[in-house]
Design a protein around this motif. Structure first.
Motif, PDB file in Angstrom:
ATOM      1  N   THR A 179      -8.989 -13.240   2.314  1.00  0.00           N
ATOM      2  CA  THR A 179      -9.421 -11.885   2.005  1.00  0.00           C
ATOM      3  C   THR A 179      -8.649 -10.935   2.926  1.00  0.00           C
ATOM      4  O   THR A 179      -7.954 -11.386   3.847  1.00  0.00           O
ATOM      5  CB  THR A 179     -10.935 -11.745   2.211  1.00  0.00           C
ATOM      6  OG1 THR A 179     -11.271 -12.237   3.523  1.00  0.00           O
ATOM      7  CG2 THR A 179     -11.699 -12.570   1.177  1.00  0.00           C
ATOM      8  N   TRP A 197     -11.551  -6.627   1.349  1.00  0.00           N
ATOM      9  CA  TRP A 197     -11.434  -6.879  -0.083  1.00  0.00           C
ATOM     10  C   TRP A 197     -11.280  -8.360  -0.379  1.00  0.00           C
ATOM     11  O   TRP A 197     -10.683  -9.100   0.402  1.00  0.00           O
ATOM     12  CB  TRP A 197     -10.210  -6.143  -0.651  1.00  0.00           C
ATOM     13  CG  TRP A 197     -10.155  -4.688  -0.326  1.00  0.00           C
ATOM     14  CD1 TRP A 197      -9.571  -4.116   0.773  1.00  0.00           C
ATOM     15  CD2 TRP A 197     -10.701  -3.613  -1.091  1.00  0.00           C
ATOM     16  NE1 TRP A 197      -9.713  -2.750   0.735  1.00  0.00           N
ATOM     17  CE2 TRP A 197     -10.403  -2.411  -0.395  1.00  0.00           C
ATOM     18  CE3 TRP A 197     -11.407  -3.549  -2.294  1.00  0.00           C
ATOM     19  CZ2 TRP A 197     -10.798  -1.160  -0.868  1.00  0.00           C
ATOM     20  CZ3 TRP A 197     -11.789  -2.312  -2.766  1.00  0.00           C
ATOM     21  CH2 TRP A 197     -11.489  -1.129  -2.060  1.00  0.00           C
ATOM     22  N   ASP A 198     -11.787  -8.752  -1.533  1.00  0.00           N
ATOM     23  CA  ASP A 198     -11.560 -10.075  -2.103  1.00  0.00           C
ATOM     24  C   ASP A 198     -10.619  -9.875  -3.281  1.00  0.00           C
ATOM     25  O   ASP A 198     -11.037  -9.472  -4.369  1.00  0.00           O
ATOM     26  CB  ASP A 198     -12.899 -10.679  -2.558  1.00  0.00           C
ATOM     27  CG  ASP A 198     -12.746 -12.045  -3.194  1.00  0.00           C
ATOM     28  OD1 ASP A 198     -11.607 -12.482  -3.425  1.00  0.00           O
ATOM     29  OD2 ASP A 198     -13.784 -12.675  -3.485  1.00  0.00           O
ATOM     30  N   GLY A 199      -9.311 -10.119  -3.032  1.00  0.00           N
ATOM     31  CA  GLY A 199      -8.315  -9.851  -4.072  1.00  0.00           C
ATOM     32  C   GLY A 199      -8.456 -10.751  -5.276  1.00  0.00           C
ATOM     33  O   GLY A 199      -8.273 -10.321  -6.414  1.00  0.00           O
ATOM     34  N   ASN A 209     -11.843  -1.122   5.008  1.00  0.00           N
ATOM     35  CA  ASN A 209     -12.490  -1.824   3.909  1.00  0.00           C
ATOM     36  C   ASN A 209     -11.996  -3.264   3.874  1.00  0.00           C
ATOM     37  O   ASN A 209     -10.823  -3.530   4.160  1.00  0.00           O
ATOM     38  CB  ASN A 209     -12.154  -1.162   2.563  1.00  0.00           C
ATOM     39  CG  ASN A 209     -12.736   0.225   2.440  1.00  0.00           C
ATOM     40  OD1 ASN A 209     -13.877   0.461   2.813  1.00  0.00           O
ATOM     41  ND2 ASN A 209     -11.949   1.163   1.920  1.00  0.00           N
ATOM     42  N   GLN A 221     -17.493  -2.408   3.957  1.00  0.00           N
ATOM     43  CA  GLN A 221     -16.888  -1.203   4.533  1.00  0.00           C
ATOM     44  C   GLN A 221     -17.530  -0.953   5.897  1.00  0.00           C
ATOM     45  O   GLN A 221     -18.744  -0.874   6.010  1.00  0.00           O
ATOM     46  CB  GLN A 221     -17.094   0.033   3.638  1.00  0.00           C
ATOM     47  CG  GLN A 221     -16.424   1.280   4.199  1.00  0.00           C
ATOM     48  CD  GLN A 221     -16.601   2.495   3.297  1.00  0.00           C
ATOM     49  OE1 GLN A 221     -17.678   3.087   3.244  1.00  0.00           O
ATOM     50  NE2 GLN A 221     -15.543   2.856   2.572  1.00  0.00           N
ATOM     51  N   CYS A 279      -8.204   3.028  -3.617  1.00  0.00           N
ATOM     52  CA  CYS A 279      -9.041   2.868  -2.432  1.00  0.00           C
ATOM     53  C   CYS A 279      -8.798   4.041  -1.488  1.00  0.00           C
ATOM     54  O   CYS A 279      -7.905   4.865  -1.726  1.00  0.00           O
ATOM     55  CB  CYS A 279      -8.737   1.543  -1.722  1.00  0.00           C
ATOM     56  SG  CYS A 279      -6.992   1.278  -1.355  1.00  0.00           S
ATOM     57  N   THR A 281      -8.027  -3.246   4.662  1.00  0.00           N
ATOM     58  CA  THR A 281      -7.120  -2.105   4.584  1.00  0.00           C
ATOM     59  C   THR A 281      -7.660  -0.993   5.467  1.00  0.00           C
ATOM     60  O   THR A 281      -8.871  -0.847   5.635  1.00  0.00           O
ATOM     61  CB  THR A 281      -6.975  -1.578   3.142  1.00  0.00           C
ATOM     62  OG1 THR A 281      -8.279  -1.207   2.635  1.00  0.00           O
ATOM     63  CG2 THR A 281      -6.365  -2.622   2.225  1.00  0.00           C
ATOM     64  N   SER A 330       0.849  -1.195   0.000  1.00  0.00           N
ATOM     65  CA  SER A 330       0.000   0.000   0.000  1.00  0.00           C
ATOM     66  C   SER A 330       0.882   1.242   0.000  1.00  0.00           C
ATOM     67  O   SER A 330       2.052   1.193   0.396  1.00  0.00           O
ATOM     68  CB  SER A 330      -0.925   0.021   1.221  1.00  0.00           C
ATOM     69  OG  SER A 330      -0.192   0.270   2.408  1.00  0.00           O
ATOM     70  N   LYS A 346     -11.349  -9.431  -7.192  1.00  0.00           N
ATOM     71  CA  LYS A 346     -11.216  -7.992  -7.463  1.00  0.00           C
ATOM     72  C   LYS A 346     -12.477  -7.215  -7.086  1.00  0.00           C
ATOM     73  O   LYS A 346     -13.041  -6.478  -7.905  1.00  0.00           O
ATOM     74  CB  LYS A 346     -10.863  -7.755  -8.940  1.00  0.00           C
ATOM     75  CG  LYS A 346      -9.550  -8.383  -9.361  1.00  0.00           C
ATOM     76  CD  LYS A 346      -9.201  -8.051 -10.804  1.00  0.00           C
ATOM     77  CE  LYS A 346      -7.891  -8.693 -11.219  1.00  0.00           C
ATOM     78  NZ  LYS A 346      -7.541  -8.384 -12.615  1.00  0.00           N
ATOM     79  N   LYS A 347     -12.901  -7.395  -5.814  1.00  0.00           N
ATOM     80  CA  LYS A 347     -14.084  -6.638  -5.393  1.00  0.00           C
ATOM     81  C   LYS A 347     -13.998  -6.305  -3.907  1.00  0.00           C
ATOM     82  O   LYS A 347     -13.326  -7.010  -3.134  1.00  0.00           O
ATOM     83  CB  LYS A 347     -15.360  -7.423  -5.686  1.00  0.00           C
ATOM     84  CG  LYS A 347     -15.461  -8.771  -4.974  1.00  0.00           C
ATOM     85  CD  LYS A 347     -16.801  -9.458  -5.256  1.00  0.00           C
ATOM     86  CE  LYS A 347     -16.952  -9.849  -6.713  1.00  0.00           C
ATOM     87  NZ  LYS A 347     -18.181 -10.649  -6.944  1.00  0.00           N
ATOM     88  N   ARG A 348     -14.688  -5.219  -3.537  1.00  0.00           N
ATOM     89  CA  ARG A 348     -14.796  -4.886  -2.123  1.00  0.00           C
ATOM     90  C   ARG A 348     -15.958  -5.653  -1.527  1.00  0.00           C
ATOM     91  O   ARG A 348     -17.056  -5.665  -2.079  1.00  0.00           O
ATOM     92  CB  ARG A 348     -14.998  -3.374  -1.935  1.00  0.00           C
ATOM     93  CG  ARG A 348     -14.938  -2.967  -0.461  1.00  0.00           C
ATOM     94  CD  ARG A 348     -14.935  -1.466  -0.282  1.00  0.00           C
ATOM     95  NE  ARG A 348     -16.256  -0.889  -0.549  1.00  0.00           N
ATOM     96  CZ  ARG A 348     -16.527   0.411  -0.499  1.00  0.00           C
ATOM     97  NH1 ARG A 348     -15.557   1.273  -0.239  1.00  0.00           N
ATOM     98  NH2 ARG A 348     -17.743   0.842  -0.752  1.00  0.00           N
TER      99      ARG A 348
END
Length: 346
Positions: free
Chosen positions: A261, A274-276, A272, A284, A236, A264, A210, A279-281
């Motif tokens: 998962t 995330w599912d890397g 938040n 939150q 993000c 951050t 990050s 590729k989705k959040r």
């Protein structure tokens, strides 16, 4: 003169706030791999150990300067990285403190490898050092080796024998702890601005980086063309006011130990999830009172510790008190959600 009572404020839904928090900025927090013990380092010159489940401060050690990182050896024995350049071992069960050695500048970050019984420290003196407390006698009796880095060390992460080192100047070095003579890989960060945090994937296939500029990079160790094609960067921790994006540093990354998962935390006060892979959040959480300085999932992923602590990104100004929240993690918040493919049309 009487008046109507102020309406009651709704309870904050960010989790249970721990009592006896540090009195200055929180630099890091980590759950134990064996219990719900939570270790916290702070600019108030202390390392504190909490029972996060019982909300009890079990003990603390004072230091000679701000403490910039900490990590567990076991449930009672821990290590600390201090701005006074010293590396310490602290034993909460006995109150014993031992100075393992020192760097030539503040010690910024550390990781402990239970597999090799080594402590790895990174410093602003542009070196890594590896320590083994079982070493021979002498002033630096525990020092195994010193390894020069291209710039000041900002963040470390360890998975198995694989160590990732992120430094100033956007350098990233990847080592095998079993042969520290030289990096296995020398990389440049995919992010254009200063690195804040690096964390390895739990499955050992890569790492996330990050930066101060509201982005995260997903990287892979495998240098094959197919593996490198899976790398990506996403934006993000940005708040849109209808006209402009305000971009915030992403201070911390924490991977869920079961699902892979990750969460951050940014200077916008948000966490938040995330599912890397897809590729989705996923989620939150409600905004916290201050910047998110650090995050840690418990060993079973049931709890998430959140350090709400101003990181001075806007200079010295009035801010909310430093606080640690421990929240229960729901399955829906961290379970991957694969993309559903539409059935082929006839």
């Amino acid at each position: 003169m009487s008046g109507a009572a102020a309406p009651p404020q709704p309870p904050f839904v960010g989790g249970r706030e721990l009592s006896d928090p540090p009195s200055d900025g929180i630099s890091n927090l980590r759950f134990s791999n064996h219990s719900d013990h939570l270790l916290v380092s702070s600019w108030d010159r202390t390392v504190r150990l909490y029972d996060a489940h019982a909300n009890v401060l079990k003990g603390q050690f004072a230091h000679g300067g701000p403490v910039l990182d900490c990590c567990f050896q076991d449930d009672s024995s821990v290590f600390s990285a201090c701005a006074d350049c010293k590396v310490r071992k602290l034993v909460f069960s006995s109150g014993e403190e031992e100075i393992l050695g020192r760097h030539g500048a503040p010690v910024r970050c550390m990781e402990y490898s239970s597999a090799s019984a080594q402590l790895i420290t990174g410093s602003w003196d542009k070196t890594l050092k590896c320590w083994d407390q079982r070493g021979a006698s002498g002033p630096d009796r525990t020092l195994i080796g010193t390894y020069p880095q291209p710039e000041r060390v900002y963040s470390l992460s360890l998975v198995g024998h694989c160590l990732v080192v992120a430094t100033a100047g956007r350098h990233v070095n990847v080592y095998d702890l079993r042969n520290m003579s030289r990096p296995e890989q020398k990389r440049e960060s995919s992010l254009k601005y200063q690195t804040r945090c690096v964390r390895c994937y739990p499955d050992g296939t890569g790492f996330a980086l990050s930066s101060v500029e509201g982005r995260v990079a997903m990287e892979f160790f495998d240098l094959s063309e197919a593996a490198q094609a899976k790398r990506f960067v996403f934006k993000c921790h940005r708040i849109f006011d209808g006209q402009y994006d305000t971009v915030y540093p992403v201070n911390t990354i924490a991977f869920h130990p079961i699902y892979g998962t990750f969460a951050t935390g940014g200077c916008d006060g948000y966490v938040n999830v995330w599912d890397g892979n897809n590729k989705k959040r996923l989620y939150q959480y409600a905004r916290y009172p201050s910047s998110i300085a650090a995050l840690s999932f418990s060993r079973d992923g049931r709890l998430l510790a959140v350090a709400s602590s101003y990181t001075f990104e806007d200079g010295n100004k009035p801010h909310e008190p430093d606080a640690i929240f421990v929240r229960n993690v729901g399955e829906v918040e961290v379970t991957p959600k694969p993309n559903v493919l539409s059935p082929p049309q006839n």
